[in-house]
Design a protein around this motif. Structure first.
Motif, PDB file in Angstrom:
ATOM      1  N   ALA A 268       0.820  -1.215   0.000  1.00 21.25           N
ATOM      2  CA  ALA A 268       0.000   0.000   0.000  1.00 21.25           C
ATOM      3  C   ALA A 268       0.858   1.272   0.000  1.00 21.25           C
ATOM      4  O   ALA A 268       0.339   2.355  -0.213  1.00 21.25           O
ATOM      5  CB  ALA A 268      -0.925  -0.001   1.208  1.00 21.25           C
ATOM      6  N   LEU A 269       2.164   1.112   0.266  1.00 18.15           N
ATOM      7  CA  LEU A 269       3.001   2.311   0.428  1.00 18.15           C
ATOM      8  C   LEU A 269       3.962   2.483  -0.744  1.00 18.15           C
ATOM      9  O   LEU A 269       4.127   1.578  -1.559  1.00 18.15           O
ATOM     10  CB  LEU A 269       3.781   2.203   1.739  1.00 18.15           C
ATOM     11  N   ARG A 270       4.597   3.673  -0.782  1.00 15.26           N
ATOM     12  CA  ARG A 270       5.577   3.916  -1.852  1.00 15.26           C
ATOM     13  C   ARG A 270       6.897   3.224  -1.526  1.00 15.26           C
ATOM     14  O   ARG A 270       7.148   2.872  -0.371  1.00 15.26           O
ATOM     15  CB  ARG A 270       5.832   5.421  -1.973  1.00 15.26           C
ATOM     16  N   ARG A 271       7.746   3.129  -2.537  1.00 21.35           N
ATOM     17  CA  ARG A 271       9.012   2.415  -2.345  1.00 21.35           C
ATOM     18  C   ARG A 271       9.897   3.060  -1.288  1.00 21.35           C
ATOM     19  O   ARG A 271      10.601   2.378  -0.548  1.00 21.35           O
ATOM     20  CB  ARG A 271       9.786   2.354  -3.662  1.00 21.35           C
ATOM     21  N   ASP A 272       9.877   4.389  -1.226  1.00 18.81           N
ATOM     22  CA  ASP A 272      10.806   5.021  -0.285  1.00 18.81           C
ATOM     23  C   ASP A 272      10.180   5.306   1.084  1.00 18.81           C
ATOM     24  O   ASP A 272      10.792   5.926   1.937  1.00 18.81           O
ATOM     25  CB  ASP A 272      11.430   6.282  -0.890  1.00 18.81           C
ATOM     26  N   ASP A 273       8.947   4.853   1.296  1.00 19.37           N
ATOM     27  CA  ASP A 273       8.384   4.965   2.652  1.00 19.37           C
ATOM     28  C   ASP A 273       9.029   3.895   3.522  1.00 19.37           C
ATOM     29  O   ASP A 273       9.380   2.827   3.033  1.00 19.37           O
ATOM     30  CB  ASP A 273       6.866   4.729   2.624  1.00 19.37           C
ATOM     31  N   VAL A 274       9.186   4.206   4.796  1.00 19.51           N
ATOM     32  CA  VAL A 274       9.804   3.226   5.699  1.00 19.51           C
ATOM     33  C   VAL A 274       8.707   2.526   6.501  1.00 19.51           C
ATOM     34  O   VAL A 274       7.847   3.187   7.069  1.00 19.51           O
ATOM     35  CB  VAL A 274      10.783   3.928   6.668  1.00 19.51           C
ATOM     36  N   VAL A 275       8.747   1.203   6.498  1.00 15.17           N
ATOM     37  CA  VAL A 275       7.769   0.447   7.294  1.00 15.17           C
ATOM     38  C   VAL A 275       8.541  -0.379   8.305  1.00 15.17           C
ATOM     39  O   VAL A 275       9.539  -1.012   7.963  1.00 15.17           O
ATOM     40  CB  VAL A 275       6.950  -0.530   6.424  1.00 15.17           C
ATOM     41  N   ALA A 276       8.088  -0.382   9.540  1.00 15.28           N
ATOM     42  CA  ALA A 276       8.793  -1.148  10.572  1.00 15.28           C
ATOM     43  C   ALA A 276       7.780  -1.822  11.474  1.00 15.28           C
ATOM     44  O   ALA A 276       6.631  -1.390  11.576  1.00 15.28           O
ATOM     45  CB  ALA A 276       9.675  -0.213  11.386  1.00 15.28           C
ATOM     46  N   ARG A 277       8.237  -2.908  12.107  1.00 16.98           N
ATOM     47  CA  ARG A 277       7.409  -3.490  13.171  1.00 16.98           C
ATOM     48  C   ARG A 277       8.125  -3.196  14.465  1.00 16.98           C
ATOM     49  O   ARG A 277       9.270  -3.606  14.674  1.00 16.98           O
ATOM     50  CB  ARG A 277       7.269  -4.997  12.976  1.00 16.98           C
ATOM     51  N   LEU A 278       7.437  -2.471  15.329  1.00 17.65           N
ATOM     52  CA  LEU A 278       8.093  -2.040  16.555  1.00 17.65           C
ATOM     53  C   LEU A 278       8.020  -3.110  17.639  1.00 17.65           C
ATOM     54  O   LEU A 278       8.712  -3.050  18.640  1.00 17.65           O
ATOM     55  CB  LEU A 278       7.468  -0.737  17.068  1.00 17.65           C
ATOM     56  N   GLY A 279       7.165  -4.093  17.424  1.00 14.84           N
ATOM     57  CA  GLY A 279       7.010  -5.153  18.439  1.00 14.84           C
ATOM     58  C   GLY A 279       5.545  -5.498  18.554  1.00 14.84           C
ATOM     59  O   GLY A 279       4.693  -4.674  18.194  1.00 14.84           O
ATOM     60  N   GLY A 280       5.247  -6.700  19.028  1.00 18.40           N
ATOM     61  CA  GLY A 280       3.858  -7.132  19.203  1.00 18.40           C
ATOM     62  C   GLY A 280       3.058  -6.885  17.943  1.00 18.40           C
ATOM     63  O   GLY A 280       3.451  -7.295  16.855  1.00 18.40           O
ATOM     64  N   ASP A 281       1.956  -6.179  18.097  1.00 19.08           N
ATOM     65  CA  ASP A 281       1.123  -5.895  16.921  1.00 19.08           C
ATOM     66  C   ASP A 281       1.231  -4.417  16.564  1.00 19.08           C
ATOM     67  O   ASP A 281       0.296  -3.828  16.064  1.00 19.08           O
ATOM     68  CB  ASP A 281      -0.328  -6.305  17.190  1.00 19.08           C
ATOM     69  N   GLU A 282       2.395  -3.835  16.843  1.00 14.72           N
ATOM     70  CA  GLU A 282       2.571  -2.405  16.589  1.00 14.72           C
ATOM     71  C   GLU A 282       3.513  -2.176  15.406  1.00 14.72           C
ATOM     72  O   GLU A 282       4.630  -2.687  15.398  1.00 14.72           O
ATOM     73  CB  GLU A 282       3.137  -1.749  17.850  1.00 14.72           C
ATOM     74  N   PHE A 283       3.036  -1.411  14.439  1.00  9.96           N
ATOM     75  CA  PHE A 283       3.838  -1.097  13.249  1.00  9.96           C
ATOM     76  C   PHE A 283       4.026   0.417  13.173  1.00  9.96           C
ATOM     77  O   PHE A 283       3.269   1.165  13.784  1.00  9.96           O
ATOM     78  CB  PHE A 283       3.128  -1.561  11.984  1.00  9.96           C
ATOM     79  N   ALA A 284       5.041   0.840  12.418  1.00  9.59           N
ATOM     80  CA  ALA A 284       5.245   2.271  12.243  1.00  9.59           C
ATOM     81  C   ALA A 284       5.648   2.545  10.806  1.00  9.59           C
ATOM     82  O   ALA A 284       6.243   1.706  10.143  1.00  9.59           O
ATOM     83  CB  ALA A 284       6.307   2.771  13.199  1.00  9.59           C
ATOM     84  N   VAL A 285       5.295   3.740  10.344  1.00  9.40           N
ATOM     85  CA  VAL A 285       5.592   4.124   8.961  1.00  9.40           C
ATOM     86  C   VAL A 285       6.170   5.532   8.980  1.00  9.40           C
ATOM     87  O   VAL A 285       5.730   6.375   9.767  1.00  9.40           O
ATOM     88  CB  VAL A 285       4.288   4.105   8.111  1.00  9.40           C
ATOM     89  N   ILE A 286       7.172   5.770   8.134  1.00  7.59           N
ATOM     90  CA  ILE A 286       7.664   7.140   7.943  1.00  7.59           C
ATOM     91  C   ILE A 286       7.336   7.541   6.509  1.00  7.59           C
ATOM     92  O   ILE A 286       7.680   6.825   5.565  1.00  7.59           O
ATOM     93  CB  ILE A 286       9.190   7.235   8.129  1.00  7.59           C
ATOM     94  N   LEU A 287       6.642   8.658   6.359  1.00  9.04           N
ATOM     95  CA  LEU A 287       6.377   9.189   5.020  1.00  9.04           C
ATOM     96  C   LEU A 287       7.254  10.426   4.839  1.00  9.04           C
ATOM     97  O   LEU A 287       7.163  11.369   5.629  1.00  9.04           O
ATOM     98  CB  LEU A 287       4.902   9.560   4.868  1.00  9.04           C
ATOM     99  N   HIS A 288       8.109  10.397   3.816  1.00  5.88           N
ATOM    100  CA  HIS A 288       9.017  11.518   3.555  1.00  5.88           C
ATOM    101  C   HIS A 288       8.340  12.558   2.658  1.00  5.88           C
ATOM    102  O   HIS A 288       7.407  12.246   1.936  1.00  5.88           O
ATOM    103  CB  HIS A 288      10.264  11.036   2.812  1.00  5.88           C
ATOM    104  N   ARG A 289       8.896  13.744   2.682  1.00  5.72           N
ATOM    105  CA  ARG A 289       8.492  14.821   1.764  1.00  5.72           C
ATOM    106  C   ARG A 289       6.970  14.908   1.618  1.00  5.72           C
ATOM    107  O   ARG A 289       6.408  14.819   0.520  1.00  5.72           O
ATOM    108  CB  ARG A 289       9.137  14.609   0.393  1.00  5.72           C
ATOM    109  N   VAL A 290       6.322  15.056   2.763  1.00  2.00           N
ATOM    110  CA  VAL A 290       4.863  15.113   2.773  1.00  2.00           C
ATOM    111  C   VAL A 290       4.423  16.497   2.313  1.00  2.00           C
ATOM    112  O   VAL A 290       4.995  17.500   2.749  1.00  2.00           O
ATOM    113  CB  VAL A 290       4.365  14.851   4.210  1.00  2.00           C
ATOM    114  N   GLY A 291       3.424  16.553   1.444  1.00  2.00           N
ATOM    115  CA  GLY A 291       2.890  17.845   1.021  1.00  2.00           C
ATOM    116  C   GLY A 291       1.709  18.208   1.906  1.00  2.00           C
ATOM    117  O   GLY A 291       1.869  18.572   3.063  1.00  2.00           O
ATOM    118  N   ALA A 292       0.505  18.001   1.376  1.00  3.68           N
ATOM    119  CA  ALA A 292      -0.698  18.343   2.140  1.00  3.68           C
ATOM    120  C   ALA A 292      -1.011  17.234   3.141  1.00  3.68           C
ATOM    121  O   ALA A 292      -0.642  16.079   2.931  1.00  3.68           O
ATOM    122  CB  ALA A 292      -1.862  18.515   1.180  1.00  3.68           C
ATOM    123  N   ARG A 293      -1.705  17.607   4.211  1.00  5.54           N
ATOM    124  CA  ARG A 293      -2.092  16.606   5.211  1.00  5.54           C
ATOM    125  C   ARG A 293      -3.007  15.548   4.595  1.00  5.54           C
ATOM    126  O   ARG A 293      -3.026  14.408   5.023  1.00  5.54           O
ATOM    127  CB  ARG A 293      -2.816  17.278   6.374  1.00  5.54           C
TER     128      ARG A 293
END
Ligand code: C2E
Ligand code: MG
Ligand code: MG
Length: 626
Positions: A268-293
């Motif tokens: 579902a994400l772009r190639r340069d977005d960062v996806v991580a699993r922080l533990g348990g059922d918790e995930f995190a995503v970093i979206l770079h160069r964000v324009g509008a909210r």
């Protein structure tokens, strides 16, 4: 996107250069050692040549002494002529006491006898790749003359040459073997290092970046965004009902589900977005160069949508939802820790707002989280400080109007926060585990109160206590409840445990055994808020329950609302067909009571009969009710 790569890994060219440099150093050291060995060998060979030559000269000197005594040049020539057998002898002369040459080999050989001062008898010297040695010729102690022997040092150089070639050859082979071994060791160390770095940065279940790698990436993203005046969005995503799969199907299936969620997120994400699993059922995503909210909210919706699709695990379709919290750099936080904390706060709000949703961080959220934290810390001391109390609401037989029992409802009178509703503090107590000791106190207190009310009563009353699923998960819960009942010395069937339908259905596989154990104690079991939790009829049939409690929401609009009437009718029919008692909660008007009675509902509870009352009022209430 490759799940993880490591910016800190040294370049292979650098490691090759390092290997080359160390081989060069080792080669230099070996060469120096070989050179030193050659020098030592040269002196050893030279001194061996001197020794051999001295022996040879001494032999000639011994043999030639008679010829010198008789001045017999022919005999002397014969003796020195025997030197022709030696390949190293260049020449020799026999000199008499006066310094005249008596004989020479080969004929006419004349040794250089200049500087005789620095070349004493019985001495040797090296000159232009020759060794010259003078041996005295004595007869009965008298000096008759000397033998002057000149030998070639070519043999020394030859041997030295062979030695040097052998030593260099050995050194080269040793160097090659060492370099070979070293490079193999280096390769395995490099591989091990890579493995370690990999393990330290990836989540072994999903192959995504782990918490460490994520923190590094977030720091980096923030630094980069700061220098280029860009925006970064951090998404924190928590699965809402993952525990259910884990508890029901086991950890392997749970892992499988996490992997599927990870794959869906990556897709579902772009190639340069960062996806991580922080533990348990918790995930995190970093979206770079964000324009509008709105870009980010679209991503959130997409993630929630894709995760919400059925997940096939072990032949069953599982539905997992996700709650997402979002925080932006630089608006919401200037550093990665605050950004993560704020995304977490937003995620928490998404959960509170009903899950399966996303929330963007706003500063006011911090206040509500703070409030919850202070509530939690006050709650920790509430029981010890006697701030908790039970109120009782009667349960009425709709047909006869008789009181059959009470439901115990928890009240918290906090000096700090005032009267806190159980709807607010019970979920907190569940989250932090306090519900377990509080719940046991509720059972003990309710049974103790009931014992006094039942004392001398012909028709014994029962008391219903609400139980949370968190309590059901405690090891040995049925034994613990049995002990509480035994401590109060009351029959087990005086106690009814109410479990909300959504709680029961959330984890019905894991709980069915506990239900049976509780039932064996003689305790009654009721399903609370029935109609809101999507019960499966097949499970309902298998659960050893006694009572269904129609949720208040289906009662409040009776008898006018046709839908509610239909639902209430259906619940009564289902309950009775399974041989269960049906009770309606939240009855506020006589019309509602009448409608429910007409449907065949057995019991009722609500403000129409009485509001929940403190224990002290119950005796008076019972006396008035007769
Ligand atoms: P519940 O078990 O469904 O309890 C019924 C709730 O409806 C109670 O709210 C009660 O005061 C309220 N109620 C009763 N009759 C009427 C009525 O005629 N009209 C209206 N509008 N409301 C009525 P309460 O006491 O605020 O409790 C809320 C929930 O907190 C309970 O729902 C129960 O799920 C939970 N709870 C209460 N005590 C405990 C406890 O000791 N342990 C656990 N785990 N949960 C508890
Ligand atoms: Mg209840
Ligand atoms: Mg209820």
């Amino acid at each position: 996107m490759t799940p993880v790569d490591h910016p800190a890994a040294p370049s292979p060219r650098l490691s090759y250069r390092l290997a080359f440099a160390s081989a060069l150093v080792a080669g230099g050291a070996l060469l120096l050692a070989v050179a030193l060995l050659i020098v030592v060998e040269f002196f050893a060979l030279r001194s061996a040549l001197v020794d051999d030559t001295r022996v040879q000269a001494a032999l000639i000197a011994d043999n030639v002494s008679a010829a010198l005594v008789f001045n017999d040049a022919e005999a002397a020539a014969d003796i020195v002529g025997s030197l022709r057998a030696s390949s190293i002898v260049i020449g020799a002369i026999v000199v008499d006491g006066e310094g005249a040459t008596l004989a020479a080999y080969p004929d006419g050989f004349a040794a250089d006898r200049s500087n005789p001062g620095d070349f004493a008898v019985d001495d040797h010297r090296f000159r232009e790749s020759r060794l010259e040695l003078v041996a005295p010729v004595r007869h009965r102690g008298a000096m008759l003359g000397h033998v002057h022997l000149v030998v070639s040092m070519a043999v020394v150089y030859q041997r030295l040459g062979v030695y040097a070639v052998a030593a260099l050859g050995i050194a080269a082979v040793a160097l090659l073997v060492a370099v070979g071994l070293l490079s193999r060791v280096r390769q395995s160390v490099h591989l091990a290092e890579q493995n370690l770095r990999h393990l330290a940065h990836i989540d072994p279940v999903t192959g995504l970046a782990n918490r460490n790698a994520f923190n590094e990436r977030l720091e980096f993203a923030i630094r980069e965004a700061d220098s280029f005046d860009e925006k970064v969005a951090m998404l924190l995503l928590d699965l809402d009902n993952f525990k259910q799969v884990n508890d029901t199907l086991g950890h392997q299936a749970g892992d499988e589900l996490l992997r599927m969620v990870a794959q869906r997120m990556l897709r579902a994400l772009r190639r340069d977005d960062v996806v991580a699993r922080l533990g348990g059922d918790e995930f995190a995503v970093i979206l770079h160069r964000v324009g509008a909210r709105s870009e980010v909210t679209q991503v959130c919706s997409k993630l929630i949508e894709t995760i919400g699709q059925p997940l096939p695990v072990e032949g069953l379709d599982f539905f997992v939802t996700a709650s997402v919290g979002v925080a932006f750099f630089p608006e919401d936080a200037q550093d990665s820790r605050t950004l993560t904390r704020n995304a977490d706060t937003a995620m928490y709000q998404a959960k509170l707002a009903g899950k399966n949703a996303f929330e963007l961080f706003v500063p006011a959220m911090n206040a509500s989280v703070k409030k919850r934290v202070t509530l939690e810390s006050s709650l920790r001391t509430a029981m010890a400080n006697g701030e908790l109390a039970l109120h009782y609401q009667p349960k009425i037989d709709l047909m006869s109007g008789r009181v059959l029992g009470f439901e115990a409802l928890l009240r918290w009178q906090s000096p700090e926060h005032g009267n806190v509703s159980p709807a607010d503090f019970v979920p907190i107590a569940e989250d932090c585990g306090l519900i377990v000791p509080i719940g046991e106190w509720v059972i003990t207190q309710a049974l103790a109160d009931l014992r006094t009310w039942n004392d001398g009563r012909a028709h014994k009353l029962h008391v219903a206590v609400n139980l949370s699923t968190r309590q059901l998960r405690v090891d040995d819960i049925s034994r613990r409840i049995a002990r509480l009942i035994a401590d109060c010395a009351v029959p087990a069937d005086w106690l009814e445990l109410e479990l909300t339908e959504s709680m029961v259905m959330e984890n019905v596989h894991a709980q069915i055994e506990t239900f049976h154990q509780l039932r064996e104690l003689g305790v009654k079991l009721a399903i609370d808020d029935f109609g809101t939790g999507y019960s499966s009829m097949s499970y309902l049939k298998r659960l050893p329950i006694d009572t269904l409690k129609i949720d208040r929401s289906f009662v409040s609009d009776l008898p006018q609302d046709a839908n509610d009437l239909a639902i209430a009718t259906a619940i009564v029919a289902v309950g009775h067909s399974l041989g269960l008692t049906v009770i309606a909660e939240g009855i506020e008007s006589a019309d509602q009571a009448e409608a429910l009675l007409n449907l065949g509902c057995d019991l009722g509870q609500g403000y129409l009969y009485a509001r929940p009352m403190p224990a002290g009022e119950v005796v008076r209430y019972l006396a008035a009710a007769g």
